[in-house]
Design a protein around this motif. Sequence first.
Motif, PDB file in Angstrom:
ATOM      1  N   VAL A  52      -8.096  -4.702   8.701  1.00 49.28           N
ATOM      2  CA  VAL A  52      -7.157  -4.806   9.717  1.00 49.28           C
ATOM      3  C   VAL A  52      -7.014  -3.189  10.389  1.00 49.28           C
ATOM      4  CG1 VAL A  52      -5.324  -4.990  11.270  1.00 49.28           C
ATOM      5  CG2 VAL A  52      -6.051  -6.588   8.848  1.00 49.28           C
ATOM      6  N   ASN A  53      -7.202  -2.557  10.342  1.00 54.76           N
ATOM      7  CA  ASN A  53      -7.147  -1.275  10.552  1.00 54.76           C
ATOM      8  C   ASN A  53      -8.539  -0.416  10.988  1.00 54.76           C
ATOM      9  OD1 ASN A  53      -4.436   0.052  10.613  1.00 54.76           O
ATOM     10  ND2 ASN A  53      -4.844   0.106   8.539  1.00 54.76           N
ATOM     11  N   ARG A  54      -9.496  -0.792  10.019  1.00 50.91           N
ATOM     12  CA  ARG A  54     -10.726  -0.915  10.778  1.00 50.91           C
ATOM     13  C   ARG A  54     -11.056  -0.943  12.090  1.00 50.91           C
ATOM     14  NH1 ARG A  54     -15.639  -2.512  11.719  1.00 50.91           N
ATOM     15  NH2 ARG A  54     -14.787  -4.433  11.446  1.00 50.91           N
ATOM     16  N   ALA A  55     -11.084  -2.853  12.157  1.00 51.52           N
ATOM     17  CA  ALA A  55     -11.072  -3.192  13.555  1.00 51.52           C
ATOM     18  C   ALA A  55     -10.229  -3.440  14.797  1.00 51.52           C
ATOM     19  CB  ALA A  55     -10.456  -5.020  12.815  1.00 51.52           C
ATOM     20  N   ARG A  56      -9.653  -2.804  13.903  1.00 50.32           N
ATOM     21  CA  ARG A  56      -8.273  -1.988  15.623  1.00 50.32           C
ATOM     22  C   ARG A  56      -9.148  -0.869  16.176  1.00 50.32           C
ATOM     23  NH1 ARG A  56      -3.886   0.770  14.839  1.00 50.32           N
ATOM     24  NH2 ARG A  56      -4.061  -0.036  13.170  1.00 50.32           N
ATOM     25  N   LEU A  57      -8.813   0.339  15.106  1.00 45.69           N
ATOM     26  CA  LEU A  57     -10.077   1.613  15.662  1.00 45.69           C
ATOM     27  C   LEU A  57     -11.374   1.315  15.900  1.00 45.69           C
ATOM     28  CD1 LEU A  57      -8.281   3.623  12.736  1.00 45.69           C
ATOM     29  CD2 LEU A  57      -7.703   3.265  15.065  1.00 45.69           C
ATOM     30  N   THR A  99       0.776  -1.106   0.102  1.00 40.85           N
ATOM     31  CA  THR A  99       0.075  -0.146  -0.135  1.00 40.85           C
ATOM     32  C   THR A  99       0.677   1.014   0.350  1.00 40.85           C
ATOM     33  OG1 THR A  99      -0.348   0.527   2.684  1.00 40.85           O
ATOM     34  CG2 THR A  99      -1.887  -0.880   1.496  1.00 40.85           C
ATOM     35  N   LEU A 100       0.509   2.627  -0.723  1.00 37.08           N
ATOM     36  CA  LEU A 100       0.891   3.605  -0.407  1.00 37.08           C
ATOM     37  C   LEU A 100       0.741   3.968   1.131  1.00 37.08           C
ATOM     38  CD1 LEU A 100       0.946   5.850  -2.415  1.00 37.08           C
ATOM     39  CD2 LEU A 100      -0.787   7.057  -1.526  1.00 37.08           C
ATOM     40  N   ILE A 101       2.002   4.905   1.250  1.00 38.89           N
ATOM     41  CA  ILE A 101       2.419   5.054   2.447  1.00 38.89           C
ATOM     42  C   ILE A 101       1.652   6.803   3.069  1.00 38.89           C
ATOM     43  CG2 ILE A 101       3.454   6.020   3.922  1.00 38.89           C
ATOM     44  CD1 ILE A 101       5.869   4.789   3.059  1.00 38.89           C
ATOM     45  N   PRO A 102       0.486   6.809   3.924  1.00 40.28           N
ATOM     46  CA  PRO A 102      -0.454   7.436   3.764  1.00 40.28           C
ATOM     47  C   PRO A 102       0.199   9.082   3.460  1.00 40.28           C
ATOM     48  CG  PRO A 102      -1.310   6.229   5.111  1.00 40.28           C
ATOM     49  CD  PRO A 102      -0.131   6.012   4.729  1.00 40.28           C
ATOM     50  N   ARG A 103      -0.022  10.079   3.458  1.00 36.79           N
ATOM     51  CA  ARG A 103       1.020  11.203   3.819  1.00 36.79           C
ATOM     52  C   ARG A 103       0.090  12.359   4.285  1.00 36.79           C
ATOM     53  NH1 ARG A 103       3.339   8.198   0.196  1.00 36.79           N
ATOM     54  NH2 ARG A 103       4.637   9.064  -1.960  1.00 36.79           N
ATOM     55  N   PRO A 104       0.524  13.027   4.474  1.00 34.20           N
ATOM     56  CA  PRO A 104       0.630  14.467   5.459  1.00 34.20           C
ATOM     57  C   PRO A 104      -0.550  15.736   4.211  1.00 34.20           C
ATOM     58  CG  PRO A 104       2.827  14.690   5.880  1.00 34.20           C
ATOM     59  CD  PRO A 104       1.818  13.565   5.122  1.00 34.20           C
ATOM     60  N   ASP A 105      -0.616  15.763   2.730  1.00 37.89           N
ATOM     61  CA  ASP A 105      -0.837  16.496   2.268  1.00 37.89           C
ATOM     62  C   ASP A 105      -2.796  15.556   2.063  1.00 37.89           C
ATOM     63  OD1 ASP A 105       1.292  17.596   1.540  1.00 37.89           O
ATOM     64  OD2 ASP A 105       1.647  16.911  -0.288  1.00 37.89           O
ATOM     65  N   THR A 106      -2.538  14.735   2.095  1.00 39.89           N
ATOM     66  CA  THR A 106      -4.054  13.708   1.703  1.00 39.89           C
ATOM     67  C   THR A 106      -4.362  14.100   3.254  1.00 39.89           C
ATOM     68  OG1 THR A 106      -2.637  12.143   0.958  1.00 39.89           O
ATOM     69  CG2 THR A 106      -4.768  11.167   1.720  1.00 39.89           C
ATOM     70  N   GLU A 107      -3.900  14.809   3.937  1.00 35.52           N
ATOM     71  CA  GLU A 107      -5.618  15.062   5.484  1.00 35.52           C
ATOM     72  C   GLU A 107      -6.361  16.441   5.285  1.00 35.52           C
ATOM     73  OE1 GLU A 107      -2.874  13.417   9.257  1.00 35.52           O
ATOM     74  OE2 GLU A 107      -2.410  15.367   8.598  1.00 35.52           O
ATOM     75  N   GLY A 143      -6.542   2.010  -0.468  1.00 35.38           N
ATOM     76  CA  GLY A 143      -4.481   1.565   0.274  1.00 35.38           C
ATOM     77  C   GLY A 143      -4.497   1.303   1.961  1.00 35.38           C
ATOM     78  N   THR A 144      -4.605   2.103   3.085  1.00 34.40           N
ATOM     79  CA  THR A 144      -4.519   1.910   4.489  1.00 34.40           C
ATOM     80  C   THR A 144      -6.350   1.569   4.551  1.00 34.40           C
ATOM     81  OG1 THR A 144      -3.981   3.668   4.464  1.00 34.40           O
ATOM     82  CG2 THR A 144      -1.533   2.179   4.789  1.00 34.40           C
ATOM     83  N   GLY A 145      -7.076   2.733   3.510  1.00 35.06           N
ATOM     84  CA  GLY A 145      -8.243   2.573   4.341  1.00 35.06           C
ATOM     85  C   GLY A 145      -7.645   4.519   5.320  1.00 35.06           C
ATOM     86  N   VAL A 160      -6.136  -4.321  -5.197  1.00 37.82           N
ATOM     87  CA  VAL A 160      -4.809  -4.783  -4.285  1.00 37.82           C
ATOM     88  C   VAL A 160      -5.787  -5.286  -3.349  1.00 37.82           C
ATOM     89  CG1 VAL A 160      -2.575  -4.957  -3.127  1.00 37.82           C
ATOM     90  CG2 VAL A 160      -3.194  -3.960  -5.110  1.00 37.82           C
ATOM     91  N   VAL A 161      -6.493  -6.827  -2.938  1.00 36.50           N
ATOM     92  CA  VAL A 161      -6.650  -7.703  -2.179  1.00 36.50           C
ATOM     93  C   VAL A 161      -5.823  -7.322  -0.725  1.00 36.50           C
ATOM     94  CG1 VAL A 161      -8.524  -8.900  -3.912  1.00 36.50           C
ATOM     95  CG2 VAL A 161      -5.981  -9.823  -2.767  1.00 36.50           C
ATOM     96  N   GLU A 162      -4.634  -7.573  -1.028  1.00 34.90           N
ATOM     97  CA  GLU A 162      -3.899  -7.529   0.414  1.00 34.90           C
ATOM     98  C   GLU A 162      -4.471  -5.863   1.143  1.00 34.90           C
ATOM     99  OE1 GLU A 162      -2.714  -8.516  -2.627  1.00 34.90           O
ATOM    100  OE2 GLU A 162      -1.046 -10.150  -3.032  1.00 34.90           O
ATOM    101  N   ALA A 163      -4.421  -5.382   0.771  1.00 36.57           N
ATOM    102  CA  ALA A 163      -4.573  -3.161   0.726  1.00 36.57           C
ATOM    103  C   ALA A 163      -6.200  -3.565   1.613  1.00 36.57           C
ATOM    104  CB  ALA A 163      -4.952  -2.948  -0.421  1.00 36.57           C
TER     105      ALA A 163
END
Length: 298
Positions: free
Chosen positions: A172-177, A109-117, A140-142, A163-166
Motif C-alpha cells: 500500500v505504501n509503495r503504491a501510494r508513493l 508492524t513495528l513503528i519506523p524509528r529515526p534511528d533506523t534512518e 514491516g511498513t516497507g 507477516v502477510v499483513e505487513a
Amino acid sequence: MPSIAELLQHAELVDSPPWVTKMASIAELLQHAELADSPSAQLDAELLLAAALGKPRSYLRTWPEREVAADCAAVFAAHLARRRNGEPIAYILGRQGFWSLDLDVASHTLIPRPDTELLVETALALLPANPVAVLDLGTGTGAIALALACERPAWQVTGVDRVVEAVALAEVNRARLQLGNARFLASHWFAALAGQRFQLIVSNPPYIAAGDPHLSQGDLRFEPSSALVAGVDGLDDIRLIIQHAPQHLNAGGWLLLEHGFEQAEAVRELLSTQGFMAVESRLDLGGHQRISLGQWSL
Ligand code: GLN
C-alpha cells in the motif's frame, strides 16, 4: 459546570458530546488535553488535534481562537483517550514519517524509528547509484526498502516479511508513493528467496532479549513482539541472517544490520566469524553503536 477536560474525558461515553452547545476553541482543547503521563504531551495533543481537524500543525498556532466543530472535537477526545492509555501516536494516526516519506503504519508492524534512518544513510553511501539488486529483510511498513527505492531509482529493491499483513501494508505504501522499483514478498527471512543474490542486504530485525524490561514500557507494549523479540540474548534472528546471507550476496556485496546499543561487539564478532570483511559499526543519533556492516568478498 464541568470543565472541558472533564467533558473530553467522558466524551467516549456519551452519544452527543456536551460541547455541541458550548463549543471549545483550538487553544482551549489543547490546554485541557491532559496527557501528563507522556513526555511529549504538548506535541502529542497538537498532532492529534491537527489530525482530527485534517489540518497541518501550523494551523493550530495560526487559529488558536477558532472553535472546533463537534465531530472533530469528538474524534480528538477519542484519540486522546487512546493516547492516555499509552497507545503510540503512530498507531492512533495510522501514519509515521520516516526519511522523506509519510508511511501508513498498523499494529502488526513495528513503528519506523529515526534511528533506523542511519541504516538508510549508510546503505546509500556504500554503493554507487548503478542498477543493483537490494534486499530488505523484515520490511514491516516497507520503510527502509521504500526510502532506498525513492533515493536510488536505478536500484531494484525487494522487501520481505513473514507477516502477510505487513507485506500488504508495505505494498500500500509503495503504491501510494508510486515507487515502481520496489516489490514486496511474504518470506520468513530468506525462505522464499532461494537462488536469488543481492548486492546489498539490509535489515532491522527483532533484537530485544526476551524478558527485557523495556518491552513493558512505552510504545513497545503495543508493538508486535515478533518484530521486537529474538531469543534470550536478542540475537537469534541476527545470527540466522548472518549465517544465511552469504548464499544471497554477490561477491563484494554488503550486509547491514541494525541492532541493540549493547550488541555491536557481538554482531561484529558474528560477522567476522562468518567470513565477512571490512566489519565495522556506526553510531546512531544518540551516540550508540546501532548498526554493523560487513562485506562478502569470497
Ligand atoms: N529499536 C527498537 C527499540 O529498541 C527495537 C526495534 C527492533 O527490535 N528492531 O525500541
